[in-house]
Design a protein around this motif. Sequence first.
Motif, PDB file in Angstrom:
ATOM      1  N   ASN A 139      22.641  -0.009 -11.587  1.00 16.29           N
ATOM      2  CA  ASN A 139      22.897   1.237 -10.850  1.00 16.29           C
ATOM      3  C   ASN A 139      22.210   2.419 -11.526  1.00 16.29           C
ATOM      4  N   PHE A 140      22.163   2.386 -12.847  1.00 12.30           N
ATOM      5  CA  PHE A 140      21.476   3.420 -13.618  1.00 12.30           C
ATOM      6  C   PHE A 140      19.987   3.449 -13.273  1.00 12.30           C
ATOM      7  N   ILE A 141      19.371   2.256 -13.224  1.00 15.79           N
ATOM      8  CA  ILE A 141      17.951   2.161 -12.875  1.00 15.79           C
ATOM      9  C   ILE A 141      17.716   2.648 -11.437  1.00 15.79           C
ATOM     10  N   ARG A 142      18.624   2.291 -10.530  1.00 13.12           N
ATOM     11  CA  ARG A 142      18.480   2.737  -9.131  1.00 13.12           C
ATOM     12  C   ARG A 142      18.541   4.261  -9.030  1.00 13.12           C
ATOM     13  N   ARG A 143      19.432   4.863  -9.796  1.00 14.30           N
ATOM     14  CA  ARG A 143      19.533   6.326  -9.786  1.00 14.30           C
ATOM     15  C   ARG A 143      18.263   6.976 -10.315  1.00 14.30           C
ATOM     16  N   ILE A 144      17.687   6.373 -11.347  1.00 16.52           N
ATOM     17  CA  ILE A 144      16.422   6.890 -11.879  1.00 16.52           C
ATOM     18  C   ILE A 144      15.341   6.821 -10.806  1.00 16.52           C
ATOM     19  N   HIS A 145      15.308   5.688 -10.084  1.00 17.64           N
ATOM     20  CA  HIS A 145      14.334   5.524  -9.006  1.00 17.64           C
ATOM     21  C   HIS A 145      14.496   6.615  -7.958  1.00 17.64           C
ATOM     22  N   GLU A 146      15.734   6.885  -7.571  1.00 17.16           N
ATOM     23  CA  GLU A 146      15.994   7.917  -6.549  1.00 17.16           C
ATOM     24  C   GLU A 146      15.523   9.293  -7.001  1.00 17.16           C
ATOM     25  N   GLU A 147      15.786   9.627  -8.260  1.00 14.00           N
ATOM     26  CA  GLU A 147      15.435  10.961  -8.744  1.00 14.00           C
ATOM     27  C   GLU A 147      13.935  11.113  -8.978  1.00 14.00           C
ATOM     28  N   CYS A 148      13.301  10.069  -9.499  1.00 20.34           N
ATOM     29  CA  CYS A 148      11.874  10.161  -9.825  1.00 20.34           C
ATOM     30  C   CYS A 148      10.984  10.002  -8.598  1.00 20.34           C
ATOM     31  N   ASN A 149      11.446   9.226  -7.622  1.00 25.34           N
ATOM     32  CA  ASN A 149      10.632   8.961  -6.441  1.00 25.34           C
ATOM     33  C   ASN A 149      10.456  10.212  -5.581  1.00 25.34           C
ATOM     34  N   PHE A 150      11.281  11.206  -5.827  1.00 24.80           N
ATOM     35  CA  PHE A 150      11.176  12.481  -5.113  1.00 24.80           C
ATOM     36  C   PHE A 150       9.834  13.152  -5.404  1.00 24.80           C
ATOM     37  N   TYR A 151       9.263  12.880  -6.593  1.00 23.12           N
ATOM     38  CA  TYR A 151       8.003  13.506  -7.005  1.00 23.12           C
ATOM     39  C   TYR A 151       6.825  12.638  -6.564  1.00 23.12           C
ATOM     40  N   ASN A 152       5.943  13.209  -5.786  1.00 26.50           N
ATOM     41  CA  ASN A 152       4.777  12.488  -5.288  1.00 26.50           C
ATOM     42  C   ASN A 152       3.593  12.750  -6.220  1.00 26.50           C
ATOM     43  N   CYS A 153       3.608  12.072  -7.377  1.00 31.76           N
ATOM     44  CA  CYS A 153       2.547  12.261  -8.368  1.00 31.76           C
ATOM     45  C   CYS A 153       2.525  11.048  -9.289  1.00 31.76           C
ATOM     46  N   GLU A 154       1.525  11.010 -10.151  1.00 37.12           N
ATOM     47  CA  GLU A 154       1.496   9.966 -11.176  1.00 37.12           C
ATOM     48  C   GLU A 154       2.673  10.204 -12.133  1.00 37.12           C
ATOM     49  N   LYS A 155       3.380   9.126 -12.469  1.00 41.19           N
ATOM     50  CA  LYS A 155       4.600   9.272 -13.252  1.00 41.19           C
ATOM     51  C   LYS A 155       4.630   8.308 -14.441  1.00 41.19           C
ATOM     52  N   THR A 156       5.221   8.792 -15.531  1.00 43.73           N
ATOM     53  CA  THR A 156       5.623   7.931 -16.643  1.00 43.73           C
ATOM     54  C   THR A 156       7.120   8.125 -16.851  1.00 43.73           C
ATOM     55  N   ILE A 157       7.849   7.034 -16.915  1.00 43.84           N
ATOM     56  CA  ILE A 157       9.275   7.097 -17.213  1.00 43.84           C
ATOM     57  C   ILE A 157       9.478   6.624 -18.643  1.00 43.84           C
ATOM     58  N   HIS A 158      10.063   7.495 -19.450  1.00 44.95           N
ATOM     59  CA  HIS A 158      10.308   7.175 -20.855  1.00 44.95           C
ATOM     60  C   HIS A 158      11.809   7.000 -21.072  1.00 44.95           C
ATOM     61  N   PHE A 159      12.215   5.760 -21.330  1.00 43.79           N
ATOM     62  CA  PHE A 159      13.608   5.451 -21.665  1.00 43.79           C
ATOM     63  C   PHE A 159      13.811   5.771 -23.152  1.00 43.79           C
ATOM     64  N   LEU A 160      14.506   6.863 -23.434  1.00 40.83           N
ATOM     65  CA  LEU A 160      14.614   7.333 -24.807  1.00 40.83           C
ATOM     66  C   LEU A 160      15.459   6.417 -25.683  1.00 40.83           C
ATOM     67  N   TYR A 161      16.409   5.701 -25.078  1.00 40.74           N
ATOM     68  CA  TYR A 161      17.230   4.717 -25.793  1.00 40.74           C
ATOM     69  C   TYR A 161      17.185   3.416 -25.005  1.00 40.74           C
TER      70      TYR A 161
ATOM     71  N   LYS B  30      21.401  13.242 -17.061  1.00 41.98           N
ATOM     72  CA  LYS B  30      21.858  13.712 -18.368  1.00 41.98           C
ATOM     73  C   LYS B  30      23.077  12.950 -18.867  1.00 41.98           C
ATOM     74  N   GLU B  31      23.891  12.449 -17.947  1.00 43.34           N
ATOM     75  CA  GLU B  31      25.097  11.718 -18.354  1.00 43.34           C
ATOM     76  C   GLU B  31      25.299  10.515 -17.434  1.00 43.34           C
ATOM     77  N   TYR B  32      25.565   9.359 -18.043  1.00 40.22           N
ATOM     78  CA  TYR B  32      25.894   8.176 -17.248  1.00 40.22           C
ATOM     79  C   TYR B  32      26.686   7.236 -18.148  1.00 40.22           C
ATOM     80  N   LYS B  33      27.885   6.894 -17.739  1.00 37.64           N
ATOM     81  CA  LYS B  33      28.742   6.033 -18.570  1.00 37.64           C
ATOM     82  C   LYS B  33      28.585   4.579 -18.138  1.00 37.64           C
ATOM     83  N   PHE B  34      28.092   3.750 -19.042  1.00 37.75           N
ATOM     84  CA  PHE B  34      27.970   2.330 -18.769  1.00 37.75           C
ATOM     85  C   PHE B  34      29.339   1.653 -18.849  1.00 37.75           C
TER      86      PHE B  34
END
Length: 340
Positions: free
Chosen positions: A51-73, A33-37
Amino acid sequence: MKKVFLVDSFSGGHHKIYSDKLLSIKDTIQVIKEYKFNDKSLLGYIKSRLNFIRRIHEECNFYNCEKTIHFLYFDSLYTISFINYFSQFTNTSFIGTIHRMPDNYIKILLLKKASKKMDKIIVNSEYMMEYLQKYNINNVEVVDYPILHDNLKYKDINVINKEKIIVSALGGTRWDKGLDILLEAFKYLDTEYKDRILLNIVGKEEFFSESYILKKSKEYGINSKVFLKEVSNDEFEYNINISDIIVIPYRKVFTGNSGPMTEAIYRGIPCIVADHSNLGYLTKKYDLGICFKCGDSIDLANKIKHMIMNKWKPSCNTKEYIKRINPDYFIKKHEKIYFG
């Protein structure tokens, strides 16, 4: 079961409203929800985004399913070479929404490279899609920028001054938004027009200060109401709904969408818009008001006169655009992109 992860680095203001609309779609989840570049140096710029991308990987990889990642900005991410990192994501597709057109050829090349790894690039207008297609970026989908404030409780409110035509300039007083161009236009308006207008300036104080605005108001004989602070959603809606005309005097460097313009058109309030880029294109194609020559205060003064003398009426094209910026339409379009 497929999950869609909505990614943004900021959760305040219109970012939150934008993501909240998408979170109403089943099986969407918000991550980070918050990350300061760190934009103080080139190295900091790149490292903080990786580092932002790595954090996304860590959080999303927890889910064992088909995934779509939508970068809103996606605007703040395609400018770094992070695409190779995508190979570490498993069973994942990627979508990125860009809100501004690349403003130089290097950015175009970077976006073109990034787009090859993306399932979709979402843009907020046909103008932006056509611009990207010139550079063979073809996996582009248009989802018009929607109204984000759909509470119309102020629609019939008693306005701040019933005897005046309320001309509003809303939003932060950044240089690229051209508030000085609007103020100078009053230098070229006859007194009979100036006396009929109340210029309503509301938004966060940024490049143009309150003292500058008040000085110019006095110099050019402008009846003005100036309220410079970061406004709440209710305050923003109130100032949209009391307006008779919204002016969008943005400079050429601005290539995105305008929240005040979108909200105004949805409520049947005409806009006077600089005739360049995306906003000029939309105004002309969908009859959203009238355009003036970008940066030209004399022409803007003439267009203000024209708008006062000639009552604006929405056309069939305007009504079509209003349908496209409805929040329900926005949600359905994304739902189809996510799940087919």
